[in-house]
Design an enzyme around this catalytic site. Structure first.
Site, PDB file in Angstrom:
ATOM      1  N   HIS A  72      -5.957   7.970  -4.158  1.00 43.34           N
ATOM      2  CA  HIS A  72      -6.207   6.612  -4.649  1.00 43.34           C
ATOM      3  C   HIS A  72      -5.245   5.647  -3.970  1.00 43.34           C
ATOM      4  O   HIS A  72      -4.053   5.932  -3.824  1.00 43.34           O
ATOM      5  CB  HIS A  72      -6.004   6.531  -6.164  1.00 43.34           C
ATOM      6  CG  HIS A  72      -5.977   5.121  -6.681  1.00 43.34           C
ATOM      7  ND1 HIS A  72      -4.827   4.487  -7.101  1.00 43.34           N
ATOM      8  CD2 HIS A  72      -6.986   4.207  -6.804  1.00 43.34           C
ATOM      9  CE1 HIS A  72      -5.124   3.249  -7.475  1.00 43.34           C
ATOM     10  NE2 HIS A  72      -6.418   3.056  -7.310  1.00 43.34           N
ATOM     11  N   SER A  73      -5.765   4.508  -3.505  1.00 45.12           N
ATOM     12  CA  SER A  73      -4.964   3.429  -2.940  1.00 45.12           C
ATOM     13  C   SER A  73      -4.091   3.938  -1.786  1.00 45.12           C
ATOM     14  O   SER A  73      -4.598   4.507  -0.821  1.00 45.12           O
ATOM     15  CB  SER A  73      -4.117   2.790  -4.045  1.00 45.12           C
ATOM     16  OG  SER A  73      -3.510   1.608  -3.592  1.00 45.12           O
ATOM     17  N   TYR A  74      -2.760   3.767  -1.873  1.00 44.32           N
ATOM     18  CA  TYR A  74      -1.856   4.278  -0.842  1.00 44.32           C
ATOM     19  C   TYR A  74      -1.994   5.792  -0.678  1.00 44.32           C
ATOM     20  O   TYR A  74      -1.770   6.333   0.409  1.00 44.32           O
ATOM     21  CB  TYR A  74      -0.415   3.892  -1.200  1.00 44.32           C
ATOM     22  CG  TYR A  74       0.634   4.731  -0.524  1.00 44.32           C
ATOM     23  CD1 TYR A  74       0.880   4.615   0.848  1.00 44.32           C
ATOM     24  CD2 TYR A  74       1.388   5.651  -1.264  1.00 44.32           C
ATOM     25  CE1 TYR A  74       1.845   5.402   1.463  1.00 44.32           C
ATOM     26  CE2 TYR A  74       2.351   6.437  -0.654  1.00 44.32           C
ATOM     27  CZ  TYR A  74       2.580   6.314   0.704  1.00 44.32           C
ATOM     28  OH  TYR A  74       3.528   7.088   1.316  1.00 44.32           O
ATOM     29  N   GLY A  76      -4.544   7.296  -0.251  1.00 44.48           N
ATOM     30  CA  GLY A  76      -5.501   7.508   0.830  1.00 44.48           C
ATOM     31  C   GLY A  76      -4.815   7.688   2.173  1.00 44.48           C
ATOM     32  O   GLY A  76      -5.249   8.495   3.010  1.00 44.48           O
ATOM     33  N   HIS A 212      -8.950  -2.072  -9.295  1.00 42.99           N
ATOM     34  CA  HIS A 212      -8.223  -1.162  -8.398  1.00 42.99           C
ATOM     35  C   HIS A 212      -7.915   0.150  -9.114  1.00 42.99           C
ATOM     36  O   HIS A 212      -7.850   1.201  -8.481  1.00 42.99           O
ATOM     37  CB  HIS A 212      -6.940  -1.838  -7.914  1.00 42.99           C
ATOM     38  CG  HIS A 212      -6.231  -1.088  -6.838  1.00 42.99           C
ATOM     39  ND1 HIS A 212      -6.809  -0.791  -5.625  1.00 42.99           N
ATOM     40  CD2 HIS A 212      -4.972  -0.546  -6.794  1.00 42.99           C
ATOM     41  CE1 HIS A 212      -5.953  -0.119  -4.868  1.00 42.99           C
ATOM     42  NE2 HIS A 212      -4.843   0.052  -5.561  1.00 42.99           N
TER      43      HIS A 212
END
Length: 245
Positions: A72-74, A76, A212
């Site tokens: 998820h998010s960073y 990734g 998000h």
């Protein structure tokens, strides 16, 4: 989502992003476990990309058999680098960064499209980043229970500039199949950026209404895509075996 006994052949490894820890995956974890999957969660220090990749690889290597990495998010960016490990057979991006060679989260956020929400991230302090606590709930977790979103804001994990600026050497999505859940109401990663990255990676894409923090607010949709990835990798492996002489 009906669980299947052979799903335990692959372990699902969940990787969190910046400002939070692995506990945010709890609802997704519970669904996947109920459906019969083996699941484990990485606790990234989020100090540097290299350290987070190393932490993720330690979890990968602790598993018996193939691994599906979910970021998820960073997170990734972390799975994009860690996913080159031969034990990893598939990648799932949840409103996440999917950098290419020489890119970092910082470079991907550099060109914010016109009209995009202003970032709630404050200037670095001693090499670490935080979000404005007042703006955090609306920016990061607008569709999460308000009390929980405020708690998340008050319990932020510092995000190191070395993690923000850490560059990818070789993106795993070039050689591994990937899936991507785009959060249409994301105020942290622009929708256009999510669509660009998922298209460039050749991911199987699903779009859904969510902030998000869609991994917390829509755990059913997130778990469903992860299960699709597990089964998609299994089908590909079976097809490959059938083509062998």
């Amino acid at each position: 989502m009906a669980g299947v006994s052979h799903s335990v052949e692959r372990t699902i490894v969940l990787v969190h992003g910046a400002f939070v820890d692995g506990s945010g995956w709890e609802s997704v974890y519970r669904i996947l476990k109920k459906d019969g999957y083996r699941v484990t969660i990485v606790q990234n220090p989020t100090i540097s990309l290299a350290d987070d990749v190393a932490a993720t690889k330690r979890i990968i290597h602790a598993q018996n058999g193939p691994v599906i990495l979910v970021g998820h998010s960073y997170g990734g960016a972390v799975i994009t680098e860690a996913g080159n490990d031969p034990q990893v057979v598939g990648l799932v991006y949840i409103a996440a960064f999917a950098p290419d060679t020489g890119e970092s989260v910082s470079t991907l956020l550099k060109d914010t499209p016109p009209g995009a929400p202003a970032s709630p991230i404050l200037p670095p302090q001693d090499g670490y980043l935080y979000q404005d606590k007042v703006r955090f709930p609306a920016s990061f977790a607008a569709d999460v229970d308000e009390e929980k979103a405020v708690f998340m804001a008050d319990s932020q994990v510092p995000w190191g500039e070395e993690a923000l600026n850490g560059m990818i050497s070789e993106p795993a999505w070039r050689t591994k199949p990937s899936w991507y859940l785009i959060a249409n109401d994301d105020k942290m990663i622009p929708l256009s950026a999510q669509r660009f990255m998922s298209r460039r990676a050749g991911s199987t894409v699903v779009e859904g209404a969510g902030s998000h923090a869609i991994y917390m607010s829509q755990p059913g949709a997130v778990a469903e895509l992860i299960e699709q990835a597990v089964q998609g990798v299994k089908v590909s492996a079976n097809e490959a075996r059938r083509t062998l002489p």
